[in-house]
Design an enzyme around this catalytic site. Structure first.
Site, PDB file in Angstrom:
ATOM      1  N   PHE A 126      -9.316 -31.080   2.558  1.00  0.00           N
ATOM      2  CA  PHE A 126      -9.885 -32.131   1.729  1.00  0.00           C
ATOM      3  C   PHE A 126     -10.363 -31.493   0.429  1.00  0.00           C
ATOM      4  O   PHE A 126     -11.239 -30.643   0.437  1.00  0.00           O
ATOM      5  CB  PHE A 126     -11.034 -32.843   2.438  1.00  0.00           C
ATOM      6  CG  PHE A 126     -11.434 -34.091   1.705  1.00  0.00           C
ATOM      7  CD1 PHE A 126     -10.741 -35.276   1.900  1.00  0.00           C
ATOM      8  CD2 PHE A 126     -12.472 -34.065   0.778  1.00  0.00           C
ATOM      9  CE1 PHE A 126     -11.072 -36.416   1.187  1.00  0.00           C
ATOM     10  CE2 PHE A 126     -12.808 -35.214   0.062  1.00  0.00           C
ATOM     11  CZ  PHE A 126     -12.110 -36.382   0.278  1.00  0.00           C
ATOM     12  N   GLU A 132      -0.626 -40.125 -10.197  1.00  0.00           N
ATOM     13  CA  GLU A 132      -1.559 -40.082  -9.069  1.00  0.00           C
ATOM     14  C   GLU A 132      -2.224 -38.708  -8.989  1.00  0.00           C
ATOM     15  O   GLU A 132      -1.641 -37.708  -9.410  1.00  0.00           O
ATOM     16  CB  GLU A 132      -0.767 -40.425  -7.783  1.00  0.00           C
ATOM     17  CG  GLU A 132      -1.540 -40.389  -6.492  1.00  0.00           C
ATOM     18  CD  GLU A 132      -2.709 -41.354  -6.390  1.00  0.00           C
ATOM     19  OE1 GLU A 132      -3.615 -41.292  -7.242  1.00  0.00           O
ATOM     20  OE2 GLU A 132      -2.745 -42.147  -5.422  1.00  0.00           O
ATOM     21  N   ASP A 133      -3.425 -38.672  -8.468  1.00  0.00           N
ATOM     22  CA  ASP A 133      -4.107 -37.381  -8.319  1.00  0.00           C
ATOM     23  C   ASP A 133      -3.548 -36.612  -7.117  1.00  0.00           C
ATOM     24  O   ASP A 133      -3.279 -35.430  -7.192  1.00  0.00           O
ATOM     25  CB  ASP A 133      -5.638 -37.563  -8.205  1.00  0.00           C
ATOM     26  CG  ASP A 133      -6.054 -38.651  -7.216  1.00  0.00           C
ATOM     27  OD1 ASP A 133      -5.191 -39.194  -6.485  1.00  0.00           O
ATOM     28  OD2 ASP A 133      -7.251 -38.975  -7.173  1.00  0.00           O
ATOM     29  N   ASP A 160      -1.169 -38.155  -0.098  1.00  0.00           N
ATOM     30  CA  ASP A 160      -1.613 -37.709   1.211  1.00  0.00           C
ATOM     31  C   ASP A 160      -0.660 -38.319   2.256  1.00  0.00           C
ATOM     32  O   ASP A 160       0.440 -37.805   2.463  1.00  0.00           O
ATOM     33  CB  ASP A 160      -3.073 -38.164   1.354  1.00  0.00           C
ATOM     34  CG  ASP A 160      -3.785 -37.664   2.596  1.00  0.00           C
ATOM     35  OD1 ASP A 160      -3.542 -36.522   2.988  1.00  0.00           O
ATOM     36  OD2 ASP A 160      -4.588 -38.426   3.162  1.00  0.00           O
ATOM     37  N   ARG A 195     -16.025 -35.528  -9.042  1.00  0.00           N
ATOM     38  CA  ARG A 195     -14.834 -35.817  -9.855  1.00  0.00           C
ATOM     39  C   ARG A 195     -14.798 -34.963 -11.115  1.00  0.00           C
ATOM     40  O   ARG A 195     -13.741 -34.643 -11.636  1.00  0.00           O
ATOM     41  CB  ARG A 195     -14.826 -37.283 -10.306  1.00  0.00           C
ATOM     42  CG  ARG A 195     -14.598 -38.282  -9.192  1.00  0.00           C
ATOM     43  CD  ARG A 195     -14.287 -39.638  -9.807  1.00  0.00           C
ATOM     44  NE  ARG A 195     -14.453 -40.735  -8.867  1.00  0.00           N
ATOM     45  CZ  ARG A 195     -13.522 -41.105  -7.978  1.00  0.00           C
ATOM     46  NH1 ARG A 195     -12.378 -40.472  -7.915  1.00  0.00           N
ATOM     47  NH2 ARG A 195     -13.756 -42.111  -7.164  1.00  0.00           N
TER      48      ARG A 195
HETATM   49  P1  IMP Z   1      -2.547 -41.864   0.706  1.00  0.00           P
HETATM   50  O1  IMP Z   1      -2.408 -43.329   0.488  1.00  0.00           O
HETATM   51  O2  IMP Z   1      -2.844 -41.523   2.125  1.00  0.00           O
HETATM   52  O3  IMP Z   1      -1.393 -41.051   0.161  1.00  0.00           O
HETATM   53  O4  IMP Z   1      -3.876 -41.405  -0.007  1.00  0.00           O
HETATM   54  C1  IMP Z   1      -3.968 -41.224  -1.334  1.00  0.00           C
HETATM   55  C2  IMP Z   1      -5.403 -41.384  -1.803  1.00  0.00           C
HETATM   56  O5  IMP Z   1      -6.360 -40.861  -0.859  1.00  0.00           O
HETATM   57  C3  IMP Z   1      -5.586 -40.585  -3.055  1.00  0.00           C
HETATM   58  O6  IMP Z   1      -5.343 -41.364  -4.182  1.00  0.00           O
HETATM   59  C4  IMP Z   1      -7.036 -40.140  -2.966  1.00  0.00           C
HETATM   60  O7  IMP Z   1      -7.862 -41.120  -3.548  1.00  0.00           O
HETATM   61  C5  IMP Z   1      -7.342 -40.085  -1.498  1.00  0.00           C
HETATM   62  N1  IMP Z   1      -7.281 -38.705  -0.990  1.00  0.00           N
HETATM   63  C6  IMP Z   1      -6.358 -38.169  -0.178  1.00  0.00           C
HETATM   64  N2  IMP Z   1      -6.608 -36.883   0.081  1.00  0.00           N
HETATM   65  C7  IMP Z   1      -7.717 -36.571  -0.608  1.00  0.00           C
HETATM   66  C8  IMP Z   1      -8.482 -35.363  -0.772  1.00  0.00           C
HETATM   67  O8  IMP Z   1      -8.179 -34.273  -0.228  1.00  0.00           O
HETATM   68  N3  IMP Z   1      -9.576 -35.447  -1.567  1.00  0.00           N
HETATM   69  C9  IMP Z   1      -9.946 -36.602  -2.184  1.00  0.00           C
HETATM   70  N4  IMP Z   1      -9.267 -37.743  -2.081  1.00  0.00           N
HETATM   71  C10 IMP Z   1      -8.168 -37.733  -1.289  1.00  0.00           C
HETATM   72 MG    MG Z   2      -6.996 -41.991  -5.515  1.00  0.00          MG
END
Ligand code: IMP
Ligand code: MG
Length: 171
Positions: free
Chosen positions: A148, A94-95, A98, A161
């Site tokens: 962010f 995963e990148d 969050d 990206r």
């Molecule tokens: P989660 O499900 O809330 O953990 O969110 C994960 C996804 O939200 C990641 O795979 C990203 O695509 C997106 N995301 C969360 N934070 C950021 C950020 O700071 N920049 C860009 N994308 C984000």
């Molecule tokens: Mg993502």
């Protein structure tokens, strides 16, 4: 609008190499399946794969949970795996983690439906402060503050990206 650097290109490169070494050590040189979550993780997953000398299989999955900078709180499934990962050592790449919603969902989905031998999570970035779901990635590139971020696969409305570093937008 200005983009500030949070993590530079060379710093990312050396950390990715360390993660690749750690993964190989933990898997005793056995084959691993790297599952990149489209689209953001592709940049990280391919760099990680290139730093590994043990056998690697790549696969992709697509879910989405975000539009703009606010989580919609919903996950929709867009593309399933193409490989059979039954009885394989699987690592979800995963990148960024969050809230943890995406990975909590995907982890359960793969465990319940795909029966891997093992399942681990490797994320380049971890925004721990924002966690809403109890989820601890096995491998973390960098812990970052609640900003962010963009670049190295991460987008803001599909843009940025391709930045070779991780940055954040200063309004
Ligand atoms: P989660 O499900 O809330 O953990 O969110 C994960 C996804 O939200 C990641 O795979 C990203 O695509 C997106 N995301 C969360 N934070 C950021 C950020 O700071 N920049 C860009 N994308 C984000
Ligand atoms: Mg993502």
């Amino acid at each position: 609008m200005r983009i500030n650097t949070l993590i530079g290109e060379e710093n990312i490169k050396s950390r990715v190499k360390e993660l690749a070494d750690e993964i190989q050590k933990d898997s005793n040189g056995e084959e691993v399946v790297l599952i990149a979550i489209l689209k953001g993780s592709v940049f990280f997953a391919t760099e990680l794969a290139k730093q590994m000398s043990s056998p690697v299989i790549m696969d992709f999955i697509k879910v989405s949970s975000y539009s703009g900078t606010q989580s919609t709180g919903k996950i929709s499934f867009k593309l399933d795996l193409s490989e059979n990962v039954e009885n394989k050592n699987v690592i979800i790449v995963e990148d960024i983690v969050d809230t943890g919603r995406t990975l909590t969902y995907l982890k359960d989905y793969i465990l319940i439906n795909k029966h891997p031998k093992s399942l681990k999570i490797c994320t380049l970035l971890d925004k721990k402060e924002r966690r809403e779901f109890e989820l601890n990635p096995d491998y973390v590139g960098f812990d970052i503050p609640d900003k962010f971020v963009i670049g190295y696969g991460l987008d803001y409305d599909e843009k940025y990206r391709n930045l070779p570093y991780i940055g954040y937008i200063e309004q």
